[in-house]
Design an enzyme around this catalytic site. Sequence first.
Site, mmCIF file in Angstrom:
data_model
loop_
_atom_site.group_PDB
_atom_site.id
_atom_site.type_symbol
_atom_site.label_atom_id
_atom_site.label_comp_id
_atom_site.label_asym_id
_atom_site.label_seq_id
_atom_site.Cartn_x
_atom_site.Cartn_y
_atom_site.Cartn_z
ATOM 1 N N LYS A 17 -29.041 19.890 -26.848
ATOM 2 C CA LYS A 17 -28.436 21.040 -26.166
ATOM 3 C C LYS A 17 -29.071 21.197 -24.786
ATOM 4 O O LYS A 17 -30.280 21.017 -24.626
ATOM 5 C CB LYS A 17 -28.658 22.299 -27.020
ATOM 6 C CG LYS A 17 -27.946 23.544 -26.501
ATOM 7 C CD LYS A 17 -28.129 24.736 -27.440
ATOM 8 C CE LYS A 17 -27.407 25.971 -26.935
ATOM 9 N NZ LYS A 17 -27.520 27.121 -27.848
ATOM 10 N N SER A 65 -23.281 29.730 -29.064
ATOM 11 C CA SER A 65 -23.342 29.028 -27.795
ATOM 12 C C SER A 65 -23.517 27.512 -27.932
ATOM 13 O O SER A 65 -23.301 26.778 -26.988
ATOM 14 C CB SER A 65 -24.495 29.586 -26.965
ATOM 15 O OG SER A 65 -25.734 29.313 -27.606
ATOM 16 N N SER A 98 -25.825 31.458 -32.748
ATOM 17 C CA SER A 98 -25.390 30.314 -31.943
ATOM 18 C C SER A 98 -25.553 28.938 -32.583
ATOM 19 O O SER A 98 -25.127 27.947 -32.012
ATOM 20 C CB SER A 98 -26.124 30.312 -30.598
ATOM 21 O OG SER A 98 -25.601 31.297 -29.768
#
EC number: 6.3.5.7
Length: 493
Positions: free
Chosen positions: A79, A159, A183
Site C-alpha cells: 500500500k 482505503s 480500511s
Amino acid sequence: MSELTALTIAEARDKLKAKAITATELTDAYLSAIDAANDAINAYVAVTHDQARSMAKASDERIAKGEAGALEGIPLGVKDLFATKGVHTQACSHILDGFKPEYESTVTANLWADGAVMLGKLNMDEFAMGSSNETSYYGPVKNPWRAKGSNADLVPGGSSGGSAAAVAAHLCAGATATDTGGSIRQPAAFTGTVGIKPTYGRVSRWGTVAFASSLDQAGPIARDVRDAAILMKSMASLDLKDTTSVDLPVPDYEAALGRSVKGMKIGIPREYRVDGMPGEIEELWQKGIQYLKDAGAEIVDISLPHTKYALPAYYIVAPAEASSNLARYDGVRYGLRVPGKDIADMYEQTRAAGFGKEVKRRIMIGTYVLSAGYYDAYYLRAQKVRTLIKKDFEDVFAKGVDAILTPATPSAAFGLADEVLANDPVKMYLNDIFTVTVNMAGLPGIAVPAGLNGQGLPLGLQLIGRPFEEETLFQAAHVIEQAAGRFTPAKWW
C-alpha cells in the site's frame, strides 16, 4: 503463466521449497499479469519491475543455498502508505509528489527480511481517507468483481482498495494494508478476500504515513485465511521506534488453523442489526452463526450498548488526529511546492493545491473540533464515548466470550462514481458502521468472505477478538472459510 499467479502464498511457498518453480518465474508471472491488467484495474500506482526481479534472483540464490526465509520468493504489493526506500511513497496524494523516502517502514523491512519480493506500490484513498478508493490522486481502483450480467464498474472499498483489488485479481500473492476505521476489512469484504486488522500495538506503525495515530494499524489482505496468517506472522514485531508497539511474542498464527472451535463462545451483538440493512446481510450473518455452531461453538446473544455512538465519535477523533498529523505537509522540504508571495502564502497555496477534497474536509472538521471553543463539546466528549465503547467490549469478554461475529459491511460493493454517495459524505461514512468500533477499542478484527449476494457479488463477515488473541480469529475464520468456500471473480480485464 496464470496458473502461477493462481497459487496461494502457502502453495507457492511449498513449490518454491520443492524447487518445482523459481522465485524469478513466479515474479515474472505477476509482473506480466500487472502489465496486462493495471490499465483496466488501476491497482498499482508504481510497479518496481527491476527491483522485483533482483529481489527474486536473490531469493532463488538463498533457496539454492538452503537459507530460505518464511516468505522467500513470495511477490507482494505494498500500500502506498508504507515508506519504501528509494521508491514512490505518496499516500496517493498530490502534496507528496515525487517523494521517495530514505528509509524503509518496519512492516516492509520485516517482509523483505523474510525473503518477500516487492512488486510495487498499491493505489489507495488519499492519506487513507475514504471507503471507496475514489479519493486517490491517481484515480479510482476498479473492483475485479462485477454484478452478474453487468459491465458496470464497482468500487473495491477503501482505503486499501488497491491492496484488495490486486489480491482478488491475482496481481500479487498478498498485500500490506492499513486500517483506521475499517480500511482493511471493508475492501476485503467487497472483493472476496481476507483482511485482518491486528490489535493496536501488535504491528509497528513506524514508517507508515499517519492518518489517525491512535487508530491506525497495519495488517495483511490475502486470498485466504492461511495466507493472512502467514503474512501477519512476518509483519508483526516489537519495534522500539514505535512507542505503541507491544512487547509480546508473535505466535505462529498458521498453527491455529484447523484447531477445533468446540466450546468456543461466540457473541452476537444485537446492536449490529441496523435499520435498512439488506436481508442478504442478515441471511449471511445467520449462515455464519450456523457454520460456527455446526463446528461446535457456543452462540450467545450479547449487548454492546454504545455501538450507535461509535461512528459520530470516530468522525470526531479521526479527523482531529488527522488535522494535527497533516499539518506537517507544507511544501518546504519535500513533495509539492506551489510558489507564493511569502512563506505563509506558499504554505496556503501548496496545501490548497496538494490536498484533495475529502482530505481538506477532514482537516477542517478536525481543526474545528480541536479549537478552543469546541474542544470540550466535541473532542473531549468523543473520547469519553470511546472509553465507553471499549468498556462494552471488556464487559462482554469478561463474561467468557471468545470472539464476536458481525457483518463486515452493510452492503456488497457499490457502483463507481455513485452520485448519491458523492453528494452525501455521511452516507459514504456509513460504510464503516460495523468496523469503527474495533478501532475505537483497539481490538483485532478479521473480515472473511462468507458468500455471494443475489447479484453474484461477495459478502463478508467480521470476527472481533480479545486484545492480542488474533489466533482465535484465524481459528474461527478458518471454520467459516472451510464451510463457505473461496470466491474468485470472473475475469473481464
